[in-house]
Design a protein around this motif. Sequence first.
Motif, PDB file in Angstrom:
ATOM      1  N   LEU A 183       3.768 125.804 143.715  1.00  0.00           N
ATOM      2  CA  LEU A 183       3.618 124.394 143.382  1.00  0.00           C
ATOM      3  C   LEU A 183       2.289 124.079 142.711  1.00  0.00           C
ATOM      4  O   LEU A 183       2.149 123.039 142.063  1.00  0.00           O
ATOM      5  N   THR A 184       1.313 124.959 142.842  1.00  0.00           N
ATOM      6  CA  THR A 184       0.039 124.761 142.134  1.00  0.00           C
ATOM      7  C   THR A 184      -0.077 125.686 140.921  1.00  0.00           C
ATOM      8  O   THR A 184      -1.145 125.784 140.309  1.00  0.00           O
ATOM      9  N   SER A 185       1.025 126.350 140.558  1.00  0.00           N
ATOM     10  CA  SER A 185       0.996 127.239 139.394  1.00  0.00           C
ATOM     11  C   SER A 185       1.090 126.439 138.100  1.00  0.00           C
ATOM     12  O   SER A 185       1.382 125.235 138.101  1.00  0.00           O
ATOM     13  N   ILE A 216      12.869 124.915 140.794  1.00  0.00           N
ATOM     14  CA  ILE A 216      12.425 124.600 142.144  1.00  0.00           C
ATOM     15  C   ILE A 216      13.613 124.842 143.072  1.00  0.00           C
ATOM     16  O   ILE A 216      14.741 124.464 142.752  1.00  0.00           O
ATOM     17  N   ARG A 217      13.371 125.465 144.188  1.00  0.00           N
ATOM     18  CA  ARG A 217      14.460 125.793 145.114  1.00  0.00           C
ATOM     19  C   ARG A 217      14.233 125.112 146.459  1.00  0.00           C
ATOM     20  O   ARG A 217      13.159 125.233 147.050  1.00  0.00           O
ATOM     21  N   ARG A 218      15.258 124.388 146.914  1.00  0.00           N
ATOM     22  CA  ARG A 218      15.208 123.756 148.235  1.00  0.00           C
ATOM     23  C   ARG A 218      16.262 124.406 149.123  1.00  0.00           C
ATOM     24  O   ARG A 218      17.422 124.510 148.743  1.00  0.00           O
ATOM     25  N   GLU A 276      14.161 123.003 159.060  1.00  0.00           N
ATOM     26  CA  GLU A 276      13.119 123.468 158.145  1.00  0.00           C
ATOM     27  C   GLU A 276      13.621 123.286 156.719  1.00  0.00           C
ATOM     28  O   GLU A 276      14.679 123.795 156.350  1.00  0.00           O
ATOM     29  N   VAL A 277      12.879 122.535 155.920  1.00  0.00           N
ATOM     30  CA  VAL A 277      13.213 122.315 154.521  1.00  0.00           C
ATOM     31  C   VAL A 277      12.184 123.062 153.677  1.00  0.00           C
ATOM     32  O   VAL A 277      11.006 122.690 153.660  1.00  0.00           O
ATOM     33  N   SER A 278      12.614 124.117 153.035  1.00  0.00           N
ATOM     34  CA  SER A 278      11.693 124.931 152.226  1.00  0.00           C
ATOM     35  C   SER A 278      11.743 124.491 150.774  1.00  0.00           C
ATOM     36  O   SER A 278      12.822 124.291 150.211  1.00  0.00           O
ATOM     37  N   ILE A 279      10.574 124.335 150.190  1.00  0.00           N
ATOM     38  CA  ILE A 279      10.442 123.983 148.770  1.00  0.00           C
ATOM     39  C   ILE A 279       9.637 125.089 148.107  1.00  0.00           C
ATOM     40  O   ILE A 279       8.473 125.327 148.457  1.00  0.00           O
ATOM     41  N   LEU A 319      10.439 116.664 142.654  1.00  0.00           N
ATOM     42  CA  LEU A 319       9.978 116.869 144.025  1.00  0.00           C
ATOM     43  C   LEU A 319      10.189 115.630 144.883  1.00  0.00           C
ATOM     44  O   LEU A 319      10.550 115.733 146.066  1.00  0.00           O
ATOM     45  N   THR A 320      10.002 114.469 144.303  1.00  0.00           N
ATOM     46  CA  THR A 320      10.227 113.228 145.053  1.00  0.00           C
ATOM     47  C   THR A 320      11.695 113.092 145.428  1.00  0.00           C
ATOM     48  O   THR A 320      12.028 112.678 146.542  1.00  0.00           O
ATOM     49  N   GLU A 321      12.582 113.451 144.511  1.00  0.00           N
ATOM     50  CA  GLU A 321      14.017 113.394 144.801  1.00  0.00           C
ATOM     51  C   GLU A 321      14.398 114.398 145.882  1.00  0.00           C
ATOM     52  O   GLU A 321      15.242 114.111 146.743  1.00  0.00           O
ATOM     53  N   LEU A 322      13.784 115.562 145.873  1.00  0.00           N
ATOM     54  CA  LEU A 322      14.115 116.615 146.833  1.00  0.00           C
ATOM     55  C   LEU A 322      13.528 116.363 148.216  1.00  0.00           C
ATOM     56  O   LEU A 322      14.127 116.740 149.231  1.00  0.00           O
ATOM     57  N   MET A 323      12.351 115.726 148.275  1.00  0.00           N
ATOM     58  CA  MET A 323      11.621 115.598 149.536  1.00  0.00           C
ATOM     59  C   MET A 323      11.567 114.175 150.074  1.00  0.00           C
ATOM     60  O   MET A 323      11.397 113.968 151.268  1.00  0.00           O
TER      61      MET A 323
END
Length: 258
Positions: free
Chosen positions: A32-34, A164-166, A181-184, A224-228
């Motif tokens: 996410l910081t790449s 991005i994988r959720r 557990e929700v992995s992003i 990311l906002t939509e996913l989280m």
Amino acid sequence: MPEVELVFPRAFVEFVNPADESEVLRCDLTWLTSSYKCIFGEGCQGIYADAPDVGCCTLGAHFADGDDEKRVAGYVAMLDENLWQQKPAGKVRKKDWIETDEDGERKTRVTTVDGQQACVFHNRTDFAPPTGGGGAGCALHALAFVLGKNPVETKPDVCWQLPIRRTFREVERQDGSTYTEVSIGEYDRRGWGPGGHDLDWYCSGNTEAHVAPEPVFRTHVAELTELMGRPAYDELVRHCEAHLRSRSALALHPADPH
């Protein structure tokens, strides 16, 4: 530099979803910081060597569920010949753009034009609509800009999420309590299943695609906002910014410029 190895040291952060205490977010700070960015039309070689202009749209898109399909159908009805190269004449029917795979899963239809296979919504490089413009790209992506929307709203879920994988996992603590557990993280080759290792080229771990001036958590705010959810995204930003200030060489994505 070639594509980097799939396994390398990564930094993760875990935190409770501020909007739902039953969820714990597990986020890959290294990804996410790449400096990754989609380079479609800017050097993307496509996942198959014989379709370099198609990007990752070669296989069509599976719908996440009925709601995903219904939402996309509403936007398909808005497409005209200026946005969609393969728009059929007359009223568009579901069979014009939806098909079922060998496992019975519904997905966008795949067509072959001049020997090149791609999603039916993929406009080829020779697309020259009546009003001008054109060129290769997703018709639903183009529609989003015409409507003043983000492509998150108009495209199938799998399309705007990639890379991005959720994922979700039910976890039981030692005290017997449970949480989701929700992995992003990074949707690398392995996310495509066993066939992912056979792709001729892939972007997320390729140095050619790590050229963005801003990190993923800033360039993919909408996704990311939509996913989280917004509260969880705001918390993620706090952790990502702290990571940027303190990260060591071991926490850098190896595809990033060093």
